[in-house]
Design an enzyme around this catalytic site. Structure first.
Site, PDB file in Angstrom:
ATOM      1  N   ASP A  14       0.806  -1.226   0.000  1.00 17.12           N
ATOM      2  CA  ASP A  14       0.000   0.000   0.000  1.00 17.12           C
ATOM      3  C   ASP A  14       0.834   1.269   0.000  1.00 17.12           C
ATOM      4  OD1 ASP A  14      -2.392  -1.235   0.123  1.00 17.12           O
ATOM      5  OD2 ASP A  14      -2.644  -1.037   2.279  1.00 17.12           O
TER       6      ASP A  14
HETATM    7  C1  BGC Z   1       0.511   1.130   6.332  1.00 18.84           C
HETATM    8  C2  BGC Z   1       0.134  -0.079   5.545  1.00 18.84           C
HETATM    9  C3  BGC Z   1      -1.352  -0.153   5.432  1.00 18.84           C
HETATM   10  C4  BGC Z   1      -1.908   1.148   4.885  1.00 18.84           C
HETATM   11  C5  BGC Z   1      -3.404   1.159   4.753  1.00 18.84           C
HETATM   12  C6  BGC Z   1      -0.134   2.361   5.747  1.00 18.84           C
HETATM   13  O1  BGC Z   1       0.156   3.461   6.527  1.00 18.84           O
HETATM   14  O2  BGC Z   1       1.910   1.268   6.375  1.00 18.84           O
HETATM   15  O3  BGC Z   1       0.657  -1.231   6.147  1.00 18.84           O
HETATM   16  O4  BGC Z   1      -1.732  -1.189   4.597  1.00 18.84           O
HETATM   17  O5  BGC Z   1      -1.515   2.211   5.680  1.00 18.84           O
HETATM   18  O6  BGC Z   1      -4.036   1.315   5.947  1.00 18.84           O
HETATM   19  C1  NOJ Z   2      -1.354  -3.818   5.516  1.00 13.18           C
HETATM   20  C2  NOJ Z   2      -2.576  -3.955   4.663  1.00 13.18           C
HETATM   21  O1  NOJ Z   2      -3.649  -4.436   5.430  1.00 13.18           O
HETATM   22  C3  NOJ Z   2      -2.337  -4.855   3.517  1.00 13.18           C
HETATM   23  O2  NOJ Z   2      -3.447  -4.862   2.683  1.00 13.18           O
HETATM   24  C4  NOJ Z   2      -1.096  -4.413   2.776  1.00 13.18           C
HETATM   25  O3  NOJ Z   2      -0.936  -5.294   1.736  1.00 13.18           O
HETATM   26  C5  NOJ Z   2       0.118  -4.361   3.665  1.00 13.18           C
HETATM   27  N1  NOJ Z   2      -0.171  -3.498   4.737  1.00 13.18           N
HETATM   28  C6  NOJ Z   2       1.391  -3.952   2.957  1.00 13.18           C
HETATM   29  O4  NOJ Z   2       1.434  -2.603   2.698  1.00 13.18           O
END
Ligand code: BGC
Ligand code: NOJ
Length: 818
Positions: free
Chosen positions: A490
């Site tokens: 993400d």
């Molecule tokens: C986090 C991710 C997460 C995303 C969506 C980001 O700040 O680092 O792990 O999936 O937010 O909530």
């Molecule tokens: C947490 C999110 O829930 C997941 O969808 C995502 O793939 C990982 N972070 C990696 O960024």
């Protein structure tokens, strides 16, 4: 399996009881458990902190919880015992009076906290009975002393005004809306019931009470906290009725216990929904018939114990579906108990409510829930089926998807939107995994809406086709999938270019153009695209299989031609067509995700690409605590890469050990037959193997965390964000299917272990489509992979596929590797 009880600083595993036993209340971080598995849920820490909600942690929050509080984990369901002048809490918090004895047992769907002080013992069993919308708290109070004691007992719960976000922000309204009712031993919370709500909550106890309080400030005293309640120091309740401000529920009970005498109390904290035209028994007086009937189902210890037995039987049955017996007790413990338990919790919660996820921000993730399902489907396939249909109904007609949906409404979350281009293919994975587990091809025929619009419904199979076609229609200039807003990572926001600190990387509109391409999605497309082809073949759709195959082949060719860096796979192309994850770069030369997906899919295996890629992972990304996501981590903000470069080096997506993707590498190693390395990676992050790192890790020693700080971090090895992570499901698949090697297929159970060479033997009992397979595996020649002999019920069979058996039948299987 034998129970191994090892004394540790904070606690130990009690495998025979499927419990983790905490013996020191001051754990390095609150160590929590989850109660409930379908509608009513509670989070409970080892000191009774946490909260309850019905279905949706944002919109139906029963009790209040202040995240990020000081000190951490302040607020929960609390008991205060007053014995003479000494007041104490059986869960240590909130009073924090030193206990003579303390123990918290987190088990499968229940927690038991026992405290002892001055020869009085309080033991409370917390659980949510199956099919019920309430938390039961069965307290046993025992006088172990030689004198008669008269004790004063105060219960405590603080109501949340239902919408957890509003509850924490909208005080100009909230301080005027709170309403309660008290009748006999039941305290009712009815804020907003007078208007549109059809639900209220209650907190009850199965004995006469000698008083109560429902106004927080009266109970605590205006300037006090949970650890200094005025009512407890004065030793009597104020019988307060809350009007606005902060409603609470506290029972006051006087109890006299002879030496050696015990008494049980059953408290229930519940949620009731009423038909709109039957809400009242008199003007402004709640119709209590349903609540009282609910309370009556748990008003004796015998009734509570019967429900508790049902819960433990349920879990014993669930955990009998896949059992490994090996000489490694930590392996048995992880596979047979805690990993499967975490799979259930992540399936239930997605990323909504933990001690790191506040329950107000994120509903069910499209990609998250599809992946959580792969570790859960063997436990309760019917629930997996329902989940698949819910998720698929939020897909858009063009095959893309809402990134999240809200569990209460099951509708896509417009505030987050779509455009995460890895989303569509996860549906192909979850559906094929589900059908292989169950043999239920009928799910593919189910009509499923798009964007929740039933008038647009097609078969579920057509949804998969549209997922597949979304990728083929959205390729970039290197023949690789466009990344959109982001792929699985993400935080790799390649089309975002944000310089505005108030913008969220997750929801900001991408800049027009959007040329960036993802090698991770390319590998994902090949891996799950092959699953799609196999499904088409099963369904006799030969033409569709051929069509799909040509796209998958083309994608493989694009990866080999445009995404190979020489020693590893590139990660992406950015918005200006520059390579990401290349040896030519100064930072983040190599990333884990594309190595994971391309090696799992075996791309370029014949050219040595898989082997080289995995060697590079070992050389640059692996460390003592697991495999980091990228290396070297970004040291400055890179506008062209987005959120990934916002994290300090070694944390989260910037060089942290993102446990979720470690199993991709484990599985990649099994593609090459490297059982030693696959298993070594498994043990690096598997909770059961971290006994020497418990303090460093901080988070619960029985579950995976999303992230462990990486080798470049200031605090390497420190874990954060425990419980709600795709790590549980993927690790479970890696260890049970790819390492221990028992893999569901459409027409049978495949046996294809890839283990450390020194393993002599192990046994797996696997329930599959109603039959039980007792599989004994021996490894006389010290190999990692390769089935030399397979005997099923006394008959030798060729290959490595165990045939299907009738439900209820048992197959005795002997496997010799070599
Ligand atoms: C986090 C991710 C997460 C995303 C969506 C980001 O700040 O680092 O792990 O999936 O937010 O909530
Ligand atoms: C947490 C999110 O829930 C997941 O969808 C995502 O793939 C990982 N972070 C990696 O960024």
């Amino acid at each position: 399996m034998t129970a191994q009880v090892t004394e540790k600083e904070y606690g130990f595993f009690d495998d025979a009881n499927k419990e983790y036993v905490i013996t020191e209340p001051r754990t390095p971080y609150p160590w929590i458990n989850y109660l409930g598995d379908t509608a009513f849920f509670s989070l409970i820490s080892n000191t009774a902190g946490g909260y309850s909600f019905y279905k949706d942690a944002k919109f139906r929050r029963l009790t209040r919880y202040r995240y990020n509080n000081v000190p951490v984990d302040t607020g929960g369901r609390y008991f205060y015992v007053k014995d003479g002048d000494v007041a104490w809490s059986p869960s240590w918090k909130p009073l924090k009076v030193e206990l003579d004895q303390y123990e918290c047992r987190h088990g499968m769907g229940y927690t038991r906290i026992t405290g002892k002080k001055n020869d009085v013992e309080s033991s409370v069993l917390f659980f949510v009975p199956q099919g019920e919308n309430l938390e039961v708290q069965q307290m046993t109070l025992t006088n172990h002393s030689a004198v008669t004691k008269t004790l004063k007992l105060f219960s405590f719960a603080e109501w949340c005004l239902w919408n957890a976000e509003d509850d924490m922000t909208n005080f100009q309204r909230n301080f005027s809306t709170g309403q309660v009712e008290v009748k006999d031993s039941v305290i009712y919370h009815k804020t907003e019931y007078r208007e549109r709500r059809d639900h209220f909550a209650f907190y009850s106890v199965n004995t006469d009470i000698q008083g109560f309080d429902t106004d927080r400030d009266t109970f605590l005293g205006e300037y006090n906290s949970f650890d200094t309640p005025e009512v407890v120091s004065q030793g009597k309740p104020n019988n307060s009725i809350a009007h606005g401000w902060s409603p609470i529920a506290s029972h006051y009970i006087e109890v006299t216990l002879e030496p050696g005498e015990s008494r049980d109390f059953v408290f229930t904290l519940g949620y009731i929904e009423m038909p709109l035209d039957d809400k009242w028994e008199a003007p402004a007086v709640i119709n209590k018939t349903k609540a009282l009937a609910t309370i009556a189902r748990f008003d004796t210890v015998a009734k509570v114990q019967a429900a508790f037995k049902k819960l433990t039987d349920y879990w014993n049955n669930l955990l009998s579906k896949y059992v490994v017996e090996s000489s490694d007790e930590r392996l048995n413990r992880g596979v047979n108990i805690w990993n499967q338990y975490q799979n259930m919790v992540t399936f239930n919660m997605s990323r909504s409510a933990s001690f790191f996820e506040s329950g107000i921000g994120r509903g069910m993730g499209f990609r998250d829930s599809n992946q959580d399902l792969i570790g859960f489907v063997h436990l309760v396939p019917e629930r997996a089926r329902e989940r698949i249909l819910d998720i698929a109904a939020t897909q858009f007609e063009d095959g893309s998807a809402y990134h999240q949906y809200q569990p209460l409404t099951k509708r896509g979350n417009a505030a987050v939107g779509g455009n995460f281009n890895d989303d569509p293919m996860w549906l192909v994975q979850s559906v094929t995994v589900y059908v292989k587990e169950t043999g239920d091809f009928s799910i593919l025929e189910e009509p499923v809406a798009y964007d929740n619009d039933v008038s647009k419904a097609t078969s579920l199979f057509e949804h998969l086709t549209r997922s597949f076609n979304f990728i083929t229609r959205n390729l970039g200039e290197h023949g690789l999938p466009l990344i959109g807003r982001a792929d699985w990572n993400d935080c790799l926001n390649l089309n975002c270019f944000s310089m505005e600190p108030n913008e969220s990387f997750q929801t900001t509109e991408n800049k027009a153009g959007g040329r960036a391409e993802s090698v991770m999605i390319a590998g994902q497309f090949v891996l799950f695209g092959n699953d799609y082809i196999e499904l088409c073949q099963q369904l006799g759709k030969a033409d569709e299989a051929d069509r799909a195959r040509s796209h998958v082949k083309a994608m493989e060719a694009s990866i080999k031609a445009n995404a190979w860096d020489g020693e590893w796979f590139l990660r992406a192309y950015d918005a200006t067509g520059q390579k990401i994850g290349t040896n030519e770069a100064d930072e983040s030369k190599i990333f884990i995700e594309s190595q994971g997906f391309c090696t799992m899919a075996g791309i370029g295996i014949e050219d040595g690409m898989v082997a080289k890629s995995l060697e590079s992972v070992n050389k640059y990304l692996a460390c003592d605590y697991g495999i980091v996501l990228n290396y070297p981590a970004f040291t400055t903000y890179r506008i062209e890469y987005g959120e990934i470069s916002t994290y300090p080096q070694g944390y989260k997506e910037n060089g942290g050990i993102f446990c979720h993707n470690n199993p991709w590498i484990m599985i990649g190693e099994t593609v090459l037959g490297n059982g030693d390395r696959a298993f070594e990676y498994y043990t690096k992050i598997a909770p059961a193997y971290q006994d020497d790192k418990v303090k460093l890790h901080k988070t619960e020693p029985y579950v995976y965390a999303q992230m462990i700080a990486g080798k470049e971090a200031a605090t390497p090895g420190q874990a954060k964000n425990s419980w709600l992570t795709g790590t549980a499901a993927w690790n479970y698949v890696a260890i049970t299917q790819h390492i221990l090697g028992i893999k569901p297929q459409y027409n049978g159970l495949q046996v294809d272990p890839c283990i450390p060479k020194h393993w002599a033997d192990y046994k797996v009992t696997r329930e599959f489509r109603g039959a039980t397979y007792n599989i004994q595996i021996s490894n006389p020649n010290g190999v990692s992979k390769g089935v030399k002999q397979l005997i099923v019920n006394g008959e030798t069979i060729q290959g490595n596929l165990l045939p299907l058996f009738e439900s209820g039948q048992t197959a005795d299987v002997s496997v010799v590797l070599g």
